[in-house]
Design a protein around this motif. Structure first.
Motif, PDB file in Angstrom:
ATOM      1  N   THR A  45       0.843  -1.195   0.000  1.00  0.00           N
ATOM      2  CA  THR A  45       0.000   0.000   0.000  1.00  0.00           C
ATOM      3  C   THR A  45       0.877   1.242   0.000  1.00  0.00           C
ATOM      4  N   LYS A  46       0.279   2.337  -0.410  1.00  0.00           N
ATOM      5  CA  LYS A  46       0.972   3.631  -0.388  1.00  0.00           C
ATOM      6  C   LYS A  46      -0.091   4.691  -0.165  1.00  0.00           C
ATOM      7  N   ALA A  47       0.101   5.486   0.869  1.00  0.00           N
ATOM      8  CA  ALA A  47      -0.840   6.558   1.206  1.00  0.00           C
ATOM      9  C   ALA A  47      -2.271   6.018   1.331  1.00  0.00           C
ATOM     10  N   GLY A  48      -2.395   4.827   1.945  1.00  0.00           N
ATOM     11  CA  GLY A  48      -3.709   4.271   2.201  1.00  0.00           C
ATOM     12  C   GLY A  48      -4.373   3.535   1.047  1.00  0.00           C
ATOM     13  N   ARG A  49      -3.715   3.452  -0.102  1.00  0.00           N
ATOM     14  CA  ARG A  49      -4.292   2.762  -1.264  1.00  0.00           C
ATOM     15  C   ARG A  49      -3.430   1.556  -1.634  1.00  0.00           C
ATOM     16  N   VAL A  50      -4.080   0.527  -2.144  1.00  0.00           N
ATOM     17  CA  VAL A  50      -3.335  -0.647  -2.599  1.00  0.00           C
ATOM     18  C   VAL A  50      -2.607  -0.281  -3.885  1.00  0.00           C
ATOM     19  N   LYS A  51      -1.291  -0.409  -3.857  1.00  0.00           N
ATOM     20  CA  LYS A  51      -0.445  -0.114  -5.020  1.00  0.00           C
ATOM     21  C   LYS A  51      -0.300  -1.356  -5.893  1.00  0.00           C
ATOM     22  N   ILE A  52      -0.118  -2.527  -5.247  1.00  0.00           N
ATOM     23  CA  ILE A  52       0.007  -3.785  -5.978  1.00  0.00           C
ATOM     24  C   ILE A  52      -0.325  -4.928  -5.022  1.00  0.00           C
ATOM     25  N   ARG A  53      -0.892  -5.985  -5.587  1.00  0.00           N
ATOM     26  CA  ARG A  53      -1.192  -7.216  -4.845  1.00  0.00           C
ATOM     27  C   ARG A  53      -0.782  -8.387  -5.729  1.00  0.00           C
ATOM     28  N   TYR A  54      -0.055  -9.350  -5.155  1.00  0.00           N
ATOM     29  CA  TYR A  54       0.343 -10.531  -5.916  1.00  0.00           C
ATOM     30  C   TYR A  54       0.497 -11.714  -4.966  1.00  0.00           C
ATOM     31  N   GLU A  55       0.458 -12.898  -5.535  1.00  0.00           N
ATOM     32  CA  GLU A  55       0.574 -14.126  -4.776  1.00  0.00           C
ATOM     33  C   GLU A  55       2.036 -14.559  -4.705  1.00  0.00           C
ATOM     34  N   ALA A  56       2.430 -15.041  -3.529  1.00  0.00           N
ATOM     35  CA  ALA A  56       3.804 -15.510  -3.315  1.00  0.00           C
ATOM     36  C   ALA A  56       3.773 -16.820  -2.539  1.00  0.00           C
ATOM     37  N   GLY A  57       4.849 -17.577  -2.647  1.00  0.00           N
ATOM     38  CA  GLY A  57       5.005 -18.809  -1.883  1.00  0.00           C
ATOM     39  C   GLY A  57       5.823 -18.544  -0.637  1.00  0.00           C
ATOM     40  N   VAL A  58       5.343 -19.015   0.506  1.00  0.00           N
ATOM     41  CA  VAL A  58       6.046 -18.805   1.772  1.00  0.00           C
ATOM     42  C   VAL A  58       7.240 -19.754   1.844  1.00  0.00           C
ATOM     43  N   LEU A  59       8.416 -19.202   2.085  1.00  0.00           N
ATOM     44  CA  LEU A  59       9.640 -19.981   2.266  1.00  0.00           C
ATOM     45  C   LEU A  59       9.898 -20.273   3.743  1.00  0.00           C
ATOM     46  N   ALA A  60       9.670 -19.253   4.597  1.00  0.00           N
ATOM     47  CA  ALA A  60       9.919 -19.394   6.035  1.00  0.00           C
ATOM     48  C   ALA A  60       9.187 -18.286   6.775  1.00  0.00           C
ATOM     49  N   ASP A  61       8.794 -18.583   8.011  1.00  0.00           N
ATOM     50  CA  ASP A  61       8.181 -17.575   8.878  1.00  0.00           C
ATOM     51  C   ASP A  61       8.526 -17.948  10.311  1.00  0.00           C
ATOM     52  N   ASP A  62       9.424 -17.147  10.925  1.00  0.00           N
ATOM     53  CA  ASP A  62       9.839 -17.448  12.295  1.00  0.00           C
ATOM     54  C   ASP A  62       9.124 -16.583  13.328  1.00  0.00           C
ATOM     55  N   GLY A  63       8.099 -15.850  12.895  1.00  0.00           N
ATOM     56  CA  GLY A  63       7.359 -14.985  13.808  1.00  0.00           C
ATOM     57  C   GLY A  63       7.829 -13.543  13.779  1.00  0.00           C
ATOM     58  N   ALA A  64       9.097 -13.317  13.452  1.00  0.00           N
ATOM     59  CA  ALA A  64       9.631 -11.960  13.318  1.00  0.00           C
ATOM     60  C   ALA A  64       9.854 -11.605  11.848  1.00  0.00           C
ATOM     61  N   GLN A  65      10.324 -12.587  11.078  1.00  0.00           N
ATOM     62  CA  GLN A  65      10.622 -12.394   9.657  1.00  0.00           C
ATOM     63  C   GLN A  65       9.866 -13.436   8.845  1.00  0.00           C
ATOM     64  N   ILE A  66       9.283 -12.982   7.738  1.00  0.00           N
ATOM     65  CA  ILE A  66       8.652 -13.903   6.805  1.00  0.00           C
ATOM     66  C   ILE A  66       9.326 -13.716   5.451  1.00  0.00           C
ATOM     67  N   SER A  67       9.709 -14.829   4.833  1.00  0.00           N
ATOM     68  CA  SER A  67      10.364 -14.796   3.522  1.00  0.00           C
ATOM     69  C   SER A  67       9.474 -15.525   2.527  1.00  0.00           C
ATOM     70  N   VAL A  68       9.331 -14.923   1.349  1.00  0.00           N
ATOM     71  CA  VAL A  68       8.473 -15.478   0.307  1.00  0.00           C
ATOM     72  C   VAL A  68       9.197 -15.414  -1.030  1.00  0.00           C
ATOM     73  N   THR A  69       8.677 -16.131  -2.003  1.00  0.00           N
ATOM     74  CA  THR A  69       9.215 -16.041  -3.359  1.00  0.00           C
ATOM     75  C   THR A  69       8.064 -15.825  -4.322  1.00  0.00           C
ATOM     76  N   ALA A  70       8.335 -15.021  -5.348  1.00  0.00           N
ATOM     77  CA  ALA A  70       7.309 -14.715  -6.342  1.00  0.00           C
ATOM     78  C   ALA A  70       7.971 -14.281  -7.644  1.00  0.00           C
ATOM     79  N   PRO A  71       7.315 -14.547  -8.762  1.00  0.00           N
ATOM     80  CA  PRO A  71       7.824 -14.033 -10.030  1.00  0.00           C
ATOM     81  C   PRO A  71       7.524 -12.539 -10.132  1.00  0.00           C
ATOM     82  N   TRP A  72       8.267 -11.836 -11.001  1.00  0.00           N
ATOM     83  CA  TRP A  72       7.970 -10.430 -11.308  1.00  0.00           C
ATOM     84  C   TRP A  72       6.503 -10.364 -11.701  1.00  0.00           C
ATOM     85  N   SER A  73       5.732  -9.522 -11.034  1.00  0.00           N
ATOM     86  CA  SER A  73       4.281  -9.551 -11.172  1.00  0.00           C
ATOM     87  C   SER A  73       3.728  -8.677 -12.290  1.00  0.00           C
ATOM     88  N   ALA A  74       4.540  -7.837 -12.877  1.00  0.00           N
ATOM     89  CA  ALA A  74       4.056  -6.972 -13.957  1.00  0.00           C
ATOM     90  C   ALA A  74       4.230  -7.673 -15.307  1.00  0.00           C
TER      91      ALA A  74
END
Length: 164
Positions: free
Chosen positions: A10-39
């Motif tokens: 989001t930027k200034a309260g509006r959704v700028k971009i939304r895309y789907e990603a695959g979760v690689l890891a989530d330790d509660g503090a950091q979440i890592s994902v992978t996704a192709p270039w969405s444009a």
């Protein structure tokens, strides 16, 4: 099968971009994902081109004011790291619908080339014009501190995946 999550920038309260990603890891503090270039088209920044086929490994923190995105071309060659200054990430898991990572873009960015020799501070003019310093001085202070930290991490070889 990898868990999927929506990344919502989001930027200034509006959704700028939304895309789907695959979760690689989530330790509660950091979440890592992978996704192709969405444009669907190439985005040429002059110092790097993002294009269909590129793959991003994205690191978001719930307690840091930035995100780090490792960028590789379709063949796996490292292009570099694109770092966004954002408010800390929120991971939401609604009872219905897809889980999502929500990050609020604060305009400032940093680019680090694949070999670490090029570290570019980006969009400082946009940040100055955004009015954040007047509307939310604490967020503006955090954003500038985050950009400074990213630059320090990049120059010391401490970004995720950066050769030291």
């Amino acid at each position: 099968m990898r868990q999927l999550i929506d990344v919502v920038l989001t930027k200034a309260g509006r959704v700028k971009i939304r895309y789907e990603a695959g979760v690689l890891a989530d330790d509660g503090a950091q979440i890592s994902v992978t996704a192709p270039w969405s444009a669907p088209k190439v985005r040429d920044f002059g110092f790097v081109r993002f294009e269909p086929g590129d793959v991003f490994v994205e690191h978001y923190w719930r307690d840091r004011w930035y995100a780090v995105k490792e960028v590789r071309d379709g063949a796996g060659a490292l292009k570099g790291w694109y770092c966004d200054v954002t408010r800390p990430a929120e991971v939401r898991r609604p009872p219905e619908g897809a889980a999502e990572i929500v990050i609020d873009d604060l305009d400032l960015d940093l680019w680090v080339s694949a070999d670490g020799s090029q570290v570019l501070r980006l969009d400082e003019d946009e940040f100055a014009q955004s009015g954040l310093a007047e509307s939310d001085p604490e967020a503006a202070r955090q954003a500038v501190a985050a950009l400074d930290e990213l630059e320090r991490l990049a120059k010391s070889g401490a970004l995720p995946g950066l050769p030291g």
